[in-house]
Scaffold this motif. Structure first.
Motif, PDB file in Angstrom:
ATOM      1  N   GLU A 196       0.712  -1.261  -0.015  1.00  0.00           N
ATOM      2  CA  GLU A 196      -0.060  -0.003   0.069  1.00  0.00           C
ATOM      3  C   GLU A 196       0.965   1.070  -0.091  1.00  0.00           C
ATOM      4  O   GLU A 196       0.461   2.126  -0.700  1.00  0.00           O
ATOM      5  CB  GLU A 196      -0.891   0.144   1.303  1.00  0.00           C
ATOM      6  N   THR A 197       2.081   1.229   0.776  1.00  0.00           N
ATOM      7  CA  THR A 197       2.879   2.313   0.757  1.00  0.00           C
ATOM      8  C   THR A 197       3.473   2.391  -0.599  1.00  0.00           C
ATOM      9  O   THR A 197       3.481   3.977  -1.136  1.00  0.00           O
ATOM     10  CB  THR A 197       3.966   2.261   2.007  1.00  0.00           C
ATOM     11  N   CYS A 198       3.961   1.476  -1.191  1.00  0.00           N
ATOM     12  CA  CYS A 198       4.504   1.774  -2.553  1.00  0.00           C
ATOM     13  C   CYS A 198       3.552   2.142  -3.461  1.00  0.00           C
ATOM     14  O   CYS A 198       3.774   3.096  -4.159  1.00  0.00           O
ATOM     15  CB  CYS A 198       4.971   0.455  -3.100  1.00  0.00           C
ATOM     16  N   LEU A 199       2.310   1.671  -3.640  1.00  0.00           N
ATOM     17  CA  LEU A 199       1.423   2.183  -4.649  1.00  0.00           C
ATOM     18  C   LEU A 199       0.841   3.417  -4.253  1.00  0.00           C
ATOM     19  O   LEU A 199       0.490   4.482  -5.235  1.00  0.00           O
ATOM     20  CB  LEU A 199       0.295   1.144  -4.641  1.00  0.00           C
ATOM     21  N   ASP A 200       0.730   4.003  -3.081  1.00  0.00           N
ATOM     22  CA  ASP A 200       0.385   5.265  -2.588  1.00  0.00           C
ATOM     23  C   ASP A 200       1.476   6.300  -3.002  1.00  0.00           C
ATOM     24  O   ASP A 200       1.088   7.449  -3.522  1.00  0.00           O
ATOM     25  CB  ASP A 200       0.289   5.425  -1.005  1.00  0.00           C
ATOM     26  N   PRO A 254       2.204   1.204 -17.163  1.00  0.00           N
ATOM     27  CA  PRO A 254       2.003  -0.316 -16.698  1.00  0.00           C
ATOM     28  C   PRO A 254       2.816  -0.792 -15.492  1.00  0.00           C
ATOM     29  O   PRO A 254       3.914  -0.230 -15.360  1.00  0.00           O
ATOM     30  CB  PRO A 254       2.407  -1.043 -17.849  1.00  0.00           C
ATOM     31  N   TYR A 255       2.298  -1.558 -14.765  1.00  0.00           N
ATOM     32  CA  TYR A 255       2.938  -1.910 -13.505  1.00  0.00           C
ATOM     33  C   TYR A 255       2.620  -3.181 -13.119  1.00  0.00           C
ATOM     34  O   TYR A 255       1.221  -3.709 -13.522  1.00  0.00           O
ATOM     35  CB  TYR A 255       2.839  -1.009 -12.400  1.00  0.00           C
ATOM     36  N   ALA A 310      -2.718 -15.021   0.721  1.00  0.00           N
ATOM     37  CA  ALA A 310      -4.326 -15.173   0.573  1.00  0.00           C
ATOM     38  C   ALA A 310      -5.012 -13.943   1.391  1.00  0.00           C
ATOM     39  O   ALA A 310      -5.859 -13.374   0.781  1.00  0.00           O
ATOM     40  CB  ALA A 310      -4.560 -16.338   1.524  1.00  0.00           C
ATOM     41  N   VAL A 311      -4.401 -13.392   2.478  1.00  0.00           N
ATOM     42  CA  VAL A 311      -4.602 -12.157   3.198  1.00  0.00           C
ATOM     43  C   VAL A 311      -4.882 -10.970   2.196  1.00  0.00           C
ATOM     44  O   VAL A 311      -5.740 -10.168   1.936  1.00  0.00           O
ATOM     45  CB  VAL A 311      -3.838 -11.828   4.445  1.00  0.00           C
ATOM     46  N   ILE A 312      -3.520 -10.411   1.380  1.00  0.00           N
ATOM     47  CA  ILE A 312      -3.086  -9.446   0.483  1.00  0.00           C
ATOM     48  C   ILE A 312      -4.298  -9.634  -0.281  1.00  0.00           C
ATOM     49  O   ILE A 312      -5.080  -8.695  -1.091  1.00  0.00           O
ATOM     50  CB  ILE A 312      -1.996  -9.539   0.232  1.00  0.00           C
ATOM     51  N   PRO A 324      -4.245  -4.814  -7.293  1.00  0.00           N
ATOM     52  CA  PRO A 324      -3.999  -5.246  -8.871  1.00  0.00           C
ATOM     53  C   PRO A 324      -3.713  -6.916  -8.451  1.00  0.00           C
ATOM     54  O   PRO A 324      -3.594  -7.326  -7.286  1.00  0.00           O
ATOM     55  CB  PRO A 324      -2.599  -4.543  -8.835  1.00  0.00           C
ATOM     56  N   GLU A 325      -3.323  -7.672  -9.482  1.00  0.00           N
ATOM     57  CA  GLU A 325      -2.882  -8.946  -9.450  1.00  0.00           C
ATOM     58  C   GLU A 325      -1.721  -9.088  -8.707  1.00  0.00           C
ATOM     59  O   GLU A 325      -0.599  -8.216  -9.079  1.00  0.00           O
ATOM     60  CB  GLU A 325      -3.024  -9.498 -10.837  1.00  0.00           C
TER      61      GLU A 325
END
Length: 315
Positions: free
Chosen positions: A173-177, A188-189, A206-208, A215-216
């Motif tokens: 989440e920190t990276c994507l934010d 593209p990422y 599984a949790v993520i 994203p995938e």
């Protein structure tokens, strides 16, 4: 015509006024240009912002050259089919991935911050070579000076998380934010969950996937090689390019050295990539692969597909 500037523009302008480094000023100006309304009333302001941005970039380049003797360590010349830059926290295994996927000799260690400047290696995939670039680690404080230009120059970004770590979701989440804030998620990422060999990795994954279905997440283990062969085509496809092979009339096609073109390119685009004079001299082309039949004659605006073989006929 009034400028009608937006709150986003004024926020970026305040960030520019508060900036203390050249890089921060450049980022703020880029943001101002990105969010400024595009109409006749802002044309002069846009031109002024571009002039200021160009001047700051020149100053930045001169400073880097004076410090490094002319070479910028954060500039990586693009090679092969395209450039995919790895991005992630310390100890996520970015360097191990580079070593496993390419012949690059990245420094791999159990302690963080072993990568000080970008390091490139070429990843083979079928007939293609994709350039992978390892980078200094990202932290909650941000990236090291100079690395933003490496990220902005990338054709695709590979966000790497340590799926065996208890904070793997926070890493993601920190990276994507951060990338979203810097307007880099328009690129593209892929998200790569490394260290699937860790005992906690399956449950963490599984949790993520439950909490972040988008994203995938691509599970791999650089240490054991798990998932790497499945990763190669995904990285190649993220570049948005196709491989096209040239054929000289009367001779077999050279299937060892493809031309790389953006998806959606035409026969005319291939002609321009081969020689600047070819578009004007092009009579017709013959296609093997995506055509209705092998060796079909096609027009100049024919849209090529991946792994097409093309025979150009020029005057």
């Amino acid at each position: 015509m009034p400028a009608n500037l937006t709150p986003q523009y004024y926020a970026a302008e305040e960030a520019f006024k508060a900036a203390t480094t050249t890089e921060e000023k450049i980022e703020a100006l880029q943001e101002m240009l990105a969010v400024i309304p595009k109409h006749k009333g802002t044309e002069k302001l846009q031109a002024d912002l571009k002039r200021r941005l160009s001047k700051l970039r020149e100053e930045q380049e001169q400073k880097r050259k004076s410090k490094t003797g002319g070479a910028d360590p954060f500039y990586v010349e693009r090679q092969g089919a395209g450039q995919a830059v790895l991005f992630g926290f310390p100890n996520t295994g970015k360097s191990a991935l580079i070593c496993a996927l390419t012949r690059a000799k990245a420094k791999v260690a159990d302690y963080p911050f072993t990568t000080a400047v970008p390091l490139a290696g070429m990843m083979p995939y079928e007939e293609a070579l994709v350039q992978l670039v390892d980078t200094p680690p990202f932290t909650e404080e941000g990236v090291v000076p100079g690395m933003m230009q490496t990220l902005r120059a990338a054709d695709a970004l590979l966000v790497v998380i340590d799926i065996g770590a208890s904070d793997c979701l926070e890493q993601l989440e920190t990276c994507l934010d951060f990338l979203a804030k810097k307007r880099l998620l328009a690129k593209p990422y892929l998200v790569i969950a490394n260290k699937m060999d860790h005992p906690d990795a399956p449950s963490n994954l599984a949790v993520i996937r439950e909490l972040r279905p988008d994203p995938e997440i691509i599970p791999v283990s650089a240490a054991r090689g798990t998932g790497l062969e499945d990763l190669r085509p995904l990285v190649f496809r993220s570049l948005g390019v196709i491989r096209v092979f040239g054929k000289t009339p009367g001779k077999p096609a050279d299937m060892t050295a493809p031309f790389y073109l953006k998806a959606g390119s035409t026969v005319l685009d291939l002609a321009a990539a081969i020689h600047r004079d070819f578009p004007a001299r092009l009579k017709f082309a013959r296609i093997w692969g995506s055509a209705r039949f092998e060796g079909q004659t096609v027009p100049r605006d024919y849209v090529l597909a991946d792994r097409d073989v093309v025979e150009l006929h020029v005057t």
